[in-house]
Design a protein around this motif. Sequence first.
Motif, mmCIF file in Angstrom:
data_model
loop_
_atom_site.group_PDB
_atom_site.id
_atom_site.type_symbol
_atom_site.label_atom_id
_atom_site.label_comp_id
_atom_site.label_asym_id
_atom_site.label_seq_id
_atom_site.Cartn_x
_atom_site.Cartn_y
_atom_site.Cartn_z
ATOM 1 N N PRO B 689 9.833 -7.906 -9.565
ATOM 2 C CA PRO B 689 9.529 -6.697 -8.769
ATOM 3 C C PRO B 689 9.698 -5.410 -9.567
ATOM 4 N N ASP B 690 10.560 -5.414 -10.598
ATOM 5 C CA ASP B 690 10.707 -4.198 -11.393
ATOM 6 C C ASP B 690 9.420 -3.844 -12.132
ATOM 7 N N ARG B 691 8.595 -4.796 -12.283
ATOM 8 C CA ARG B 691 7.369 -4.562 -13.043
ATOM 9 C C ARG B 691 6.147 -4.375 -12.147
ATOM 10 N N PHE B 692 6.360 -4.125 -10.923
ATOM 11 C CA PHE B 692 5.218 -3.842 -10.054
ATOM 12 C C PHE B 692 4.843 -2.376 -10.212
ATOM 13 N N TYR B 693 3.639 -2.131 -10.676
ATOM 14 C CA TYR B 693 3.180 -0.753 -10.832
ATOM 15 C C TYR B 693 2.020 -0.452 -9.901
ATOM 16 N N GLN B 694 1.362 -1.504 -9.447
ATOM 17 C CA GLN B 694 0.136 -1.317 -8.691
ATOM 18 C C GLN B 694 0.334 -1.707 -7.232
ATOM 19 N N VAL B 695 -0.334 -0.946 -6.365
ATOM 20 C CA VAL B 695 -0.443 -1.373 -4.984
ATOM 21 C C VAL B 695 -1.857 -1.914 -4.815
ATOM 22 N N VAL B 696 -1.954 -3.133 -4.304
ATOM 23 C CA VAL B 696 -3.266 -3.725 -4.084
ATOM 24 C C VAL B 696 -3.454 -3.860 -2.574
ATOM 25 N N VAL B 697 -4.560 -3.315 -2.097
ATOM 26 C CA VAL B 697 -4.783 -3.314 -0.651
ATOM 27 C C VAL B 697 -6.137 -3.943 -0.366
ATOM 28 N N LYS B 698 -6.119 -4.841 0.611
ATOM 29 C CA LYS B 698 -7.411 -5.359 1.058
ATOM 30 C C LYS B 698 -7.723 -4.743 2.404
ATOM 31 N N VAL B 699 -8.896 -4.119 2.464
ATOM 32 C CA VAL B 699 -9.276 -3.494 3.722
ATOM 33 C C VAL B 699 -10.351 -4.331 4.370
ATOM 34 N N SER B 700 -10.519 -4.158 5.666
ATOM 35 C CA SER B 700 -11.585 -4.898 6.347
ATOM 36 C C SER B 700 -12.251 -3.953 7.325
ATOM 37 N N GLY B 701 -13.259 -4.446 7.964
ATOM 38 C CA GLY B 701 -13.940 -3.631 8.970
ATOM 39 C C GLY B 701 -14.945 -2.686 8.335
ATOM 40 N N GLN B 702 -15.631 -1.953 9.182
ATOM 41 C CA GLN B 702 -16.713 -1.092 8.732
ATOM 42 C C GLN B 702 -16.245 0.317 8.385
ATOM 43 N N GLN B 703 -15.136 0.755 9.012
ATOM 44 C CA GLN B 703 -14.740 2.152 8.824
ATOM 45 C C GLN B 703 -13.904 2.324 7.562
ATOM 46 N N VAL B 704 -14.544 2.053 6.427
ATOM 47 C CA VAL B 704 -13.815 2.110 5.165
ATOM 48 C C VAL B 704 -13.307 3.522 4.911
ATOM 49 N N LYS B 705 -14.140 4.488 5.196
ATOM 50 C CA LYS B 705 -13.760 5.869 4.950
ATOM 51 C C LYS B 705 -12.492 6.255 5.705
ATOM 52 N N GLU B 706 -12.476 5.875 6.990
ATOM 53 C CA GLU B 706 -11.314 6.192 7.804
ATOM 54 C C GLU B 706 -10.078 5.490 7.258
ATOM 55 N N THR B 707 -10.272 4.222 6.903
ATOM 56 C CA THR B 707 -9.145 3.463 6.377
ATOM 57 C C THR B 707 -8.600 4.123 5.111
ATOM 58 N N LEU B 708 -9.518 4.570 4.241
ATOM 59 C CA LEU B 708 -9.086 5.207 3.001
ATOM 60 C C LEU B 708 -8.282 6.468 3.299
ATOM 61 N N SER B 709 -8.757 7.272 4.222
ATOM 62 C CA SER B 709 -8.025 8.512 4.473
ATOM 63 C C SER B 709 -6.696 8.207 5.157
ATOM 64 N N PHE B 710 -6.646 7.100 5.924
ATOM 65 C CA PHE B 710 -5.381 6.663 6.503
ATOM 66 C C PHE B 710 -4.377 6.347 5.387
ATOM 67 N N ILE B 711 -4.833 5.584 4.388
ATOM 68 C CA ILE B 711 -3.935 5.228 3.276
ATOM 69 C C ILE B 711 -3.481 6.492 2.561
ATOM 70 N N GLU B 712 -4.432 7.377 2.325
ATOM 71 C CA GLU B 712 -4.095 8.629 1.650
ATOM 72 C C GLU B 712 -2.999 9.387 2.391
ATOM 73 N N ASP B 713 -3.179 9.473 3.707
ATOM 74 C CA ASP B 713 -2.197 10.207 4.499
ATOM 75 C C ASP B 713 -0.818 9.566 4.419
ATOM 76 N N GLU B 714 -0.803 8.256 4.542
ATOM 77 C CA GLU B 714 0.476 7.547 4.516
ATOM 78 C C GLU B 714 1.194 7.766 3.190
ATOM 79 N N VAL B 715 0.416 7.623 2.094
ATOM 80 C CA VAL B 715 1.014 7.769 0.765
ATOM 81 C C VAL B 715 1.502 9.200 0.572
#
Lengths: 113, 869
Positions: B689-715
């Motif tokens: 776990p000390d060597r985890f540098y990347q977050v990998v996310v799998k998204v689904s559904g059609q509203q990719v844009k919304e999902t992306l901005s959701f992730i942005e907001d959370e981060v």
Amino acid sequence: MEKRYTLGEFEETVLLVVAAQDGEAYGLSITKVIEDELGRSVNMSSVHTALYRLQEKGYVKSDMGDPSDRRGGRRKRIFVITSAGKSALLEAKQHRQYLWSKIPGYVFGGEKS
Amino acid sequence: MSTDPHIQPPGLARKLFQWYCSDPLKEEIAGDLEERFLDHVETHGLHKARRNYWLNVFKFFRWHTLKRQRSKSYTHNNISMFKNYFKIALRSAIKQKAFSLINLSGLAVGLTSFMLILLYVQHQLSFDQFHEHKERVFRVHDGDVAITANAMAPTIQRAYEAEVEDIARLVFMGSQFFQVNGENYSEEVLFTDPGFFNVFTFPLLEGNAEKALSQPNSMVFSQSAALKHFGTVNILGELFEMEGRKYQVTGVMKDLPNNSRLQFEFVAGLKDLTWTHEETWSNRSYYTYLLLADGVNQADFFEKAEGTIAEAYGTPASSQGGVHIYFQQLNEIYLQKDWKLDYEPMKMGDISYVYIFTGIAGLILLIACVNYINLSTSRSLDRAREVGLRKVVGAIRGQLIWQFLSESFLFVFGAIILSIGIGYGVIPYFEQLSGAAIDATRLFETNFLLAMLGLGLIITFLAGFYPALMLSNFKPVEVLKGSFRRSGKGSRLRQVLVVFQFSISIFLLVATLVVYKQLNFIQNKKLGYDREQVLSFVMDETLKEKRDVLRTRLEANPNVSAVSFSSHVPVNIGSANGLHVGPTEDDWELIYFMHADKNLLELLDIELLTGEGLETRAALFKYDNDMAVKPTFIVNRATIAVFNWSPEEAIGKNIRISGIDAPIQGVVENFHYRSMQQRIEPFVILHDPDRFYQVVVKVSGQQVKETLSFIEDEVADMSPSLPLNMTFLDDRFNRLYRFETQLGEVFLTFAAIAILIACLGMLGLISFVAVNRAKEIGIRKVLGASIATIMALLSKDFLKLVGISLLLALPLGYYLMSGWLQDYAYSVTLSADLAVIAAVSALVITMVTISYQALKTAFINPARVLRND
């Protein structure tokens, strides 16, 4: 400036043949005379070159002759000696005679006087 | 005698004489020669006579008998004649607008392509040539990767103080958080030794190059970075924060030229990174550059240095044995072909790209010249009367040749001016196509213009000479009497030229198809993992600590189907460990690795063949092997293939990676974690776990844009200072194949241009044929031929030419392109379908090109063409 008649030895020979063959001289005929009668081997092209040089110097003039079968219907260029040529030959001859006369008789076998 | 056909002088000798002898002397000498020959026949026999004839011909080869240019007779009038030539050329060009346009555009398109490619090649060759010490600067590498251990440079420098003038180790650190005047930025920073500005020639506008990096926490900005962050370049001594530390600006350098391979905006001292202080052989993150002193025997030095390094390497515990080091001269790194190193920091050129471009440039130019020849000669009837008349009023052939050459000159230089204009306009597209930044103003540099002048003259002669010869050769009597017909000879040549053009075009077409097929194959091949709708981004320390919170918060959204953490993502796995494959220390192979958390395998849909995945058993892996729990490995199929184990056999077997012995807990199916050009190598999935540098996310559904901005907001909520840069795996994957994509586009573009020019040539040929055969076709029509028959008759010849071109070009294309495909570990097979596509398109293009003229000819009223006879 006094006009100098310059004639190389080979040129003189060619010019002499031109004079001898008065009105009949062309490249090959001159070559033949030099080869057959003088027993000297010579190139046609050398004779040709010599003729043109003589013409440049004004010692011969030339004109196209008649065509003949033996030449594939081609004409010959007939060379005739000019008066300048004659003067040059005469001068050469005089120079020689003068020099000959200066040779002591015994050189060619006569008794020493 | 001379009538006897057997007694003739040698014909060849006679011809030779006719060739060299000047005209006024020909007759007399030839006569003498023949007379002499006949004499010799009589005296010496035929054989000897012939030999003597030869001899005499050679002997007459003298200065005064040779043909000579007697140019004195017409020099005085040249200038005004040339003026006249240009005037006539312009008039006849204007008289036939369509034709002139076709001719000019063919040349201009060809020349534009050539010019742009010339600029591109020049640009590629100029890379890193501006460094003052380029012949003495060398990059050190081990043959596999471009990076070295940080002990490399100091070890060599200490051992050879006299030879090594300076060193520069380079470390690029992405995503450094800057705080300038209260605003946050994330930038990539180059950390390097103080000698950097001595080794490389990057001039400073402000500050002292020698001292700029000697103090801790100093940084040099590029001019444009200074303008961006401070709005001015007078920023010496300005303070800002980077990664929470106070920094001072100690220099501003001129913006790097676009032919510098190293590209960076910020330079800081290597000493600022505490982890670089210790000299080790195990941390390999450094690009090592050496500046050798003047007059050092380089080959000797390299050998000595390699010995020294091997010695130094032997002692520290390192899993890699058998040391080789190599030295690359600075200005040869960009286009080098010998090394395919991993971890190349910056863009690499490709010498094969340069070759391909140069080859295509030559071909296009050749096609354009051929086209000019083709079109100019096909128009000969229009000019024949002019030529005849000119000859009648006393023009000699030499003058006519000059006339037509000056006409070509006019066309070529018109085309050059046109293509400089077009080139200027299309440079942005070309930059995109070639991937190289080209300065448009280079088109107007004196050197370039001079080169174009030279090129123009060459093309004028190349393209104009044959038409000039042909056009000036008309016999005035024939032309003016009206009984003039074009000879078949010229049309034969034109046919050859059209075949040539079409062969090249078809070849380029095949190349295009192959590249696209391979590209398609790459993009659709099952990779062994799922890259659809998977995105990744880099974490900072804040996020790392609150990893689990992040996961919970992201997974709360129904459109986020999974969140996982890892050290790398599959498209760019470059790090490797040593896998021991034999009993001795030297038997090791590279094994690529990735640290992953429990659900990464599931998220990426990597198939587990046997054993346990990370979900059920995630044993901690640390390089310092002193933990209570023994680690276990999850390896790919390629790894167990090294040991010839089946997946079932492999479970529980011990292997040794980076000096750590551990059993295999699971085997996964092979997946393409690098480019398709590379074979799938051994791979191990580890868990730290000390060597985890990347977050990998799998998204689904059609509203990719919304999902992306959701992730942005959370981060942003969790770590406000992190500049978020999310990329989809898909996009990164496609970026891997930028070269192939570009190659495809390049071939497509130039194939299109080649085909366009070839079609212009074809157009010239058909219009020539149409005029030439008008009467024949009129008679055929009178005798009852239908339109269809006549169309068939006219097309047949052209289709035949295209057929020949296909026969020539297809095998060549297949041969060359299968060579290209051999670069790929995984490639398409070349089958007949490409040939069919190429053939059909060539035939269709031909038919479209010729059909207008052919139809026009076929529909012609026979009375009109036959009336005059």
